[in-house]
Scaffold this motif. Structure first.
Motif, PDB file in Angstrom:
ATOM      1  N   LEU A 128       0.822  -1.215   0.000  1.00 47.86           N
ATOM      2  CA  LEU A 128       0.000   0.000   0.000  1.00 47.86           C
ATOM      3  C   LEU A 128       0.855   1.263   0.000  1.00 47.86           C
ATOM      4  O   LEU A 128       0.404   2.311  -0.470  1.00 47.86           O
ATOM      5  CB  LEU A 128      -0.958  -0.016   1.196  1.00 47.86           C
ATOM      6  N   ARG A 215      -8.163  -3.418   5.776  1.00 48.04           N
ATOM      7  CA  ARG A 215      -7.629  -2.614   4.665  1.00 48.04           C
ATOM      8  C   ARG A 215      -7.798  -3.334   3.326  1.00 48.04           C
ATOM      9  O   ARG A 215      -7.086  -3.053   2.354  1.00 48.04           O
ATOM     10  CB  ARG A 215      -6.159  -2.276   4.917  1.00 48.04           C
ATOM     11  N   ALA A 217     -10.243  -3.192   1.140  1.00 45.94           N
ATOM     12  CA  ALA A 217     -10.691  -2.310   0.057  1.00 45.94           C
ATOM     13  C   ALA A 217      -9.515  -1.531  -0.522  1.00 45.94           C
ATOM     14  O   ALA A 217      -9.424  -1.355  -1.753  1.00 45.94           O
ATOM     15  CB  ALA A 217     -11.765  -1.359   0.570  1.00 45.94           C
ATOM     16  N   GLU A 218      -8.617  -1.076   0.344  1.00 51.26           N
ATOM     17  CA  GLU A 218      -7.426  -0.369  -0.142  1.00 51.26           C
ATOM     18  C   GLU A 218      -6.572  -1.279  -1.020  1.00 51.26           C
ATOM     19  O   GLU A 218      -6.102  -0.877  -2.093  1.00 51.26           O
ATOM     20  CB  GLU A 218      -6.577   0.126   1.025  1.00 51.26           C
ATOM     21  N   SER A 220      -7.501  -3.960  -2.647  1.00 50.85           N
ATOM     22  CA  SER A 220      -8.187  -4.352  -3.878  1.00 50.85           C
ATOM     23  C   SER A 220      -8.045  -3.303  -4.974  1.00 50.85           C
ATOM     24  O   SER A 220      -8.195  -3.610  -6.159  1.00 50.85           O
ATOM     25  CB  SER A 220      -9.675  -4.624  -3.607  1.00 50.85           C
ATOM     26  N   ALA A 221      -7.743  -2.077  -4.589  1.00 48.25           N
ATOM     27  CA  ALA A 221      -7.564  -1.007  -5.569  1.00 48.25           C
ATOM     28  C   ALA A 221      -6.169  -1.002  -6.187  1.00 48.25           C
ATOM     29  O   ALA A 221      -5.911  -0.246  -7.128  1.00 48.25           O
ATOM     30  CB  ALA A 221      -7.849   0.348  -4.920  1.00 48.25           C
ATOM     31  N   VAL A 222      -5.255  -1.825  -5.665  1.00 49.77           N
ATOM     32  CA  VAL A 222      -3.886  -1.885  -6.180  1.00 49.77           C
ATOM     33  C   VAL A 222      -3.825  -2.922  -7.301  1.00 49.77           C
ATOM     34  O   VAL A 222      -4.237  -4.071  -7.103  1.00 49.77           O
ATOM     35  CB  VAL A 222      -2.899  -2.264  -5.060  1.00 49.77           C
ATOM     36  N   PRO A 223      -3.338  -2.565  -8.486  1.00 50.69           N
ATOM     37  CA  PRO A 223      -3.294  -3.509  -9.610  1.00 50.69           C
ATOM     38  C   PRO A 223      -2.154  -4.506  -9.482  1.00 50.69           C
ATOM     39  O   PRO A 223      -1.167  -4.471 -10.223  1.00 50.69           O
ATOM     40  CB  PRO A 223      -3.115  -2.586 -10.819  1.00 50.69           C
ATOM     41  N   ARG A 248     -13.251 -10.713  -1.913  1.00 50.60           N
ATOM     42  CA  ARG A 248     -13.239  -9.251  -1.962  1.00 50.60           C
ATOM     43  C   ARG A 248     -12.056  -8.727  -2.767  1.00 50.60           C
ATOM     44  O   ARG A 248     -12.138  -7.663  -3.390  1.00 50.60           O
ATOM     45  CB  ARG A 248     -13.193  -8.680  -0.540  1.00 50.60           C
ATOM     46  N   LEU A 249     -10.953  -9.467  -2.737  1.00 45.61           N
ATOM     47  CA  LEU A 249      -9.754  -9.057  -3.450  1.00 45.61           C
ATOM     48  C   LEU A 249      -9.732  -9.536  -4.900  1.00 45.61           C
ATOM     49  O   LEU A 249      -8.869  -9.101  -5.677  1.00 45.61           O
ATOM     50  CB  LEU A 249      -8.513  -9.596  -2.738  1.00 45.61           C
TER      51      LEU A 249
END
Length: 282
Positions: A128, A215, A217-218, A220-223, A248-249
């Motif tokens: 992150l 964390r 959701a945070e 999951s936003a990382v490619p 979720r991921l």
């Protein structure tokens, strides 16, 4: 506490100091005989060390992967301080980024990052901060947030004991409470490892385990490709919770049959095969 089958590295590995911009870290560095297909950085869990991955090193080398298993700051053979602030999660995450820079070959996106239990949460924090050094992330028996309530109580008991007792006294109390299950376990090696941990590191990271926020959701936003791997039973994070986190991921999900919280020591061949399958797919 993880109980590695041995503290003696296999022929493909050697113990050395990994020199980084944030200091030196003790590692087991295992390389295949041919040009590596990739490099993996392995982070141990709470009270653990690089030796927790020792049974994975030969099968990962046989599959063509270089593997660097690390003692984090204040763990076993890596020096630390007696100040808890040294072990704030963000500081440990920055250590991981420095380790990846020192261990990686081929620039950005060169390192497969694997974190077991506490190591998974530190790995997540590192990603992150900066995902660019990594090709993938494997969360091994490491959940979305704080550990289960019963584990929070154990961590508190340990922290309370460390406030008043020596490391040797705490070790004797732990052995009475949780004796080795396997006669082959090297109790003296486990004791030597325990005595070299920094108490401040155990207190600070124990607090993290008991209070870690969700964390997912945070992340999951990382490619970045993610793999959620665990045993089929786990009393630190319930397995259904790990299943849900993987969904979720959008992550690959692997359960290792016959393993519990430490598939790396419970079923190393199967765990190594699952890691290799994931890395090969990328």
């Amino acid at each position: 506490m993880s109980r590695p089958p041995t503290f003696t590295p296999p022929p493909c590995a050697h113990t050395r100091q990994l020199r980084t911009a944030r200091g030196d870290f003790a590692v087991l560095d295992a390389s295949p005989r041919t040009t590596p297909r990739g490099t993996a950085l392995l982070l141990p869990g709470y009270t653990g060390s690089k030796e927790d991955f020792i049974a994975l090193l030969e099968p990962l080398c046989a599959a063509g992967y270089r593997t660097v298993a690390v003692d984090g700051r204040g763990q076993y053979e890596t020096q630390g301080t007696d100040r808890q602030a040294t072990y704030a999660q963000v500081e440990l995450a920055r250590d991981v980024l420095a380790q990846a820079a020192a261990a990686g070959v081929g620039g950005e996106g060169a390192v497969h990052l694997v974190g077991h239990s506490l190591g998974g949460q530190i790995a997540r924090a590192a990603v992150l901060l900066d995902a660019s050094p990594f090709r993938s992330l494997t969360l091994m028996s490491s959940g979305p947030a704080q550990v289960a309530e019963a584990q929070q109580l154990k961590v508190k008991m340990l922290s309370d004991a460390l406030a008043t007792l020596s490391m040797a006294e705490v070790w004797e109390a732990m052995r009475a409470f949780d004796p080795p299950e396997d006669a082959a376990t090297d109790g003296e090696a486990l004791r030597r490892r325990w005595l070299r941990h920094q108490p401040a590191q155990l207190v600070a990271t124990g607090r993290q385990l008991a209070t870690e926020p969700d964390r997912v959701a945070e992340l999951s936003a990382v490619p970045l490709p993610v793999h959620v791997l665990s045993g089929e039973r786990d009393d630190t994070w319930p397995v259904p919770l790990l299943d849900e986190m993987a969904q979720r991921l959008g992550a690959r999900r692997t359960r290792i049959a016959g393993a519990e919280h430490s598939p790396n020591t419970d079923r190393p061949e199967q765990t190594a095969a699952a890691l290799v399958s994931f890395w090969d797919s990328l």
